[in-house]
Design a protein around this motif. Structure first.
Motif, PDB file in Angstrom:
ATOM      1  N   GLY A  11      48.730 -36.101  28.217  1.00 14.28           N
ATOM      2  CA  GLY A  11      48.107 -34.779  28.194  1.00 14.28           C
ATOM      3  C   GLY A  11      48.801 -33.810  29.130  1.00 14.28           C
ATOM      4  N   GLU A  12      49.102 -34.267  30.342  1.00 14.93           N
ATOM      5  CA  GLU A  12      49.785 -33.410  31.313  1.00 14.93           C
ATOM      6  C   GLU A  12      51.198 -33.087  30.847  1.00 14.93           C
ATOM      7  OE1 GLU A  12      50.619 -33.228  36.156  1.00 14.93           O
ATOM      8  OE2 GLU A  12      49.746 -35.025  35.217  1.00 14.93           O
ATOM      9  N   LEU A  14      52.208 -32.807  27.694  1.00  7.40           N
ATOM     10  CA  LEU A  14      52.114 -31.798  26.651  1.00  7.40           C
ATOM     11  C   LEU A  14      51.757 -30.428  27.229  1.00  7.40           C
ATOM     12  CD1 LEU A  14      50.242 -33.843  23.892  1.00  7.40           C
ATOM     13  CD2 LEU A  14      52.653 -33.171  23.905  1.00  7.40           C
ATOM     14  N   ARG A  15      50.831 -30.414  28.156  1.00  8.09           N
ATOM     15  CA  ARG A  15      50.378 -29.134  28.707  1.00  8.09           C
ATOM     16  C   ARG A  15      51.477 -28.458  29.524  1.00  8.09           C
ATOM     17  NH1 ARG A  15      48.070 -28.028  33.515  1.00  8.09           N
ATOM     18  NH2 ARG A  15      47.788 -30.256  33.962  1.00  8.09           N
ATOM     19  N   ARG A  16      52.043 -29.197  30.477  1.00  6.38           N
ATOM     20  CA  ARG A  16      53.065 -28.595  31.335  1.00  6.38           C
ATOM     21  C   ARG A  16      54.389 -28.415  30.605  1.00  6.38           C
ATOM     22  NH1 ARG A  16      52.525 -31.075  37.478  1.00  6.38           N
ATOM     23  NH2 ARG A  16      50.397 -30.322  37.876  1.00  6.38           N
ATOM     24  N   TYR A  18      54.886 -27.932  27.313  1.00  8.07           N
ATOM     25  CA  TYR A  18      54.775 -26.792  26.407  1.00  8.07           C
ATOM     26  C   TYR A  18      54.734 -25.483  27.184  1.00  8.07           C
ATOM     27  CZ  TYR A  18      52.857 -23.490  23.042  1.00  8.07           C
ATOM     28  OH  TYR A  18      52.654 -22.383  22.260  1.00  8.07           O
ATOM     29  N   GLY A  19      54.002 -25.483  28.311  1.00  2.00           N
ATOM     30  CA  GLY A  19      53.926 -24.267  29.114  1.00  2.00           C
ATOM     31  C   GLY A  19      55.293 -23.854  29.648  1.00  2.00           C
ATOM     32  N   HIS A 260      59.799 -29.772  32.321  1.00  2.00           N
ATOM     33  CA  HIS A 260      59.008 -29.085  33.350  1.00  2.00           C
ATOM     34  C   HIS A 260      59.682 -29.079  34.727  1.00  2.00           C
ATOM     35  CE1 HIS A 260      55.582 -27.676  35.638  1.00  2.00           C
ATOM     36  NE2 HIS A 260      55.641 -28.766  36.392  1.00  2.00           N
TER      37      HIS A 260
END
Length: 351
Positions: A11-12, A14-16, A18-19, A260
């Motif tokens: 999850g982290e 994908l979130r970071r 993608y961000g 990231h």
């Protein structure tokens, strides 16, 4: 140097990830061929002498494989009295097992027996990155061996190896890998390159070792239970390690660092989208091959397969004429003599 970061979850990632990708895309107002050309000219450091040396080593790998097959692997297969179809494929697996065992061992030495912290702290691969920085000799040796081997592997997959259902994907894999190795060396992303190679070579060692035991379980006209048991255990550990190394560690260690962490250490890192796109393609191919593993497990559970075999391999003649197999048509005579299939043709392999 900051303390090691804890490994993120999916999850982290994908979130970071993608961000960071979205933020980099928004901030790239002048992205295009002109910027790519200028960035390459300013940051790429790859001399013709290095390219020539890599090419010569690739030719050396090809000649060495040919010599090992003729002088060592084939005579050993004949001495063991393997079945013709197994004797024909055994040299390929023996050669790959030899190389990947050496390359993975050397990668493990670099990551665990030296001061490089890349495995335990993946974001550190970008700490102190500088344009044109010197590549340490031990890492440069690993790059020369791997880049030249994958150059050889392009030729070998097309003209020396058994043709399989995924051979086209394998060729694409070699092109992507060769591009990643060469360009990461040129842009001095060699630290993350060593981590990528380490996480992928381990599964190749297990795969070829398991296949060799499959070939050796019927030899001399006798069934050898020990090789059958080893091949079953080998497939089980291979399946688990494939997921663990390529679908767990690889995305959470490598993709997180490149998507990231790289921007945190080097805000204007060159060719950010190019390298991450290639690594994502590599991830998709790892998922594709994992589907073969799932397919194999499904066939075993459904009783459609009684023993370990490579589900990627197939008889080109039978795939063209499935009714002939059902009617009891015998295999081509060349197969009985121990020659094997390449690109749909029955012929001996020649360099």
């Amino acid at each position: 140097m900051p303390p090691p970061e804890p490994m993120p979850g999916y999850g982290e990632l994908l979130r970071r990830g993608y961000g960071s990708l979205a933020s980099a895309a928004r901030g790239c107002g002048d992205c295009g061929w002109e910027l790519a050309r200028r960035t390459w000219a300013e940051n790429a450091h790859l001399g013709w002498a290095e390219v020539l040396l890599c090419g010569l080593c690739a030719l050396g790998w090809t000649a060495l494989r040919r010599a090992c097959s003729r002088r060592l692997f084939r005579p050993f297969g004949e001495w063991c009295n393997l079945q013709p179809k197994d004797a024909a494929k055994m040299p390929e697996s023996a050669w790959k097992l030899l190389f990947y065992s050496l390359s993975w061992s050397y990668g493990a030495y670099l990551l665990f027996c030296t001061d490089y912290p890349f495995f335990h702290d993946p974001p550190s691969v970008f700490y102190d990155w500088k344009q044109g920085m010197e590549v340490p000799t031990d890492i440069a040796i690993a790059y020369l061996l791997q880049c030249s081997f994958y150059g050889h592997a392009l030729y070998a997959t097309a003209y020396m190896d058994t043709w399989r259902k995924d051979s086209v994907v394998m060729l694409l894999h070699h092109v992507v890998t060769l591009t990643l190795i060469a360009s990461s060396y040129a842009f001095r992303y060699h630290n993350v390159g060593i981590l990528v190679l380490f996480l992928h070579d381990f599964n190749d060692v297990q795969l070829e070792f398991t296949k060799l035991n499959v070939y050796f379980k019927h030899r001399g006209g006798v069934y050898h239970r020990l090789n059958d048991v080893i091949s079953n255990i080998g497939f089980l550990t291979f399946s688990v390690s494939w997921f663990w190394f390529r679908l767990y560690w690889f995305p959470l260690k490598v993709l997180y660092a490149t998507c990231h962490s790289s921007l945190q250490s080097v805000p204007n890192i060159p060719f950010y989208f190019f390298f991450n796109a290639l690594l994502l393609v590599l991830t998709l191919m790892n998922i594709y091959w994992f589907l073969f593993i799932v397919l194999f497990v499904a066939k075993v559970l459904l009783g459609q397969m009684q023993e370990v075999n490579d589900v990627r391999e197939y008889d080109m003649e039978e795939s063209r004429n499935p009714r002939k197999k059902e009617a009891g048509i015998q295999l081509p005579e060349a197969l009985k003599e121990g020659l094997h299939l390449k690109n749909g043709l029955v012929k001996d392999k020649r360099l």
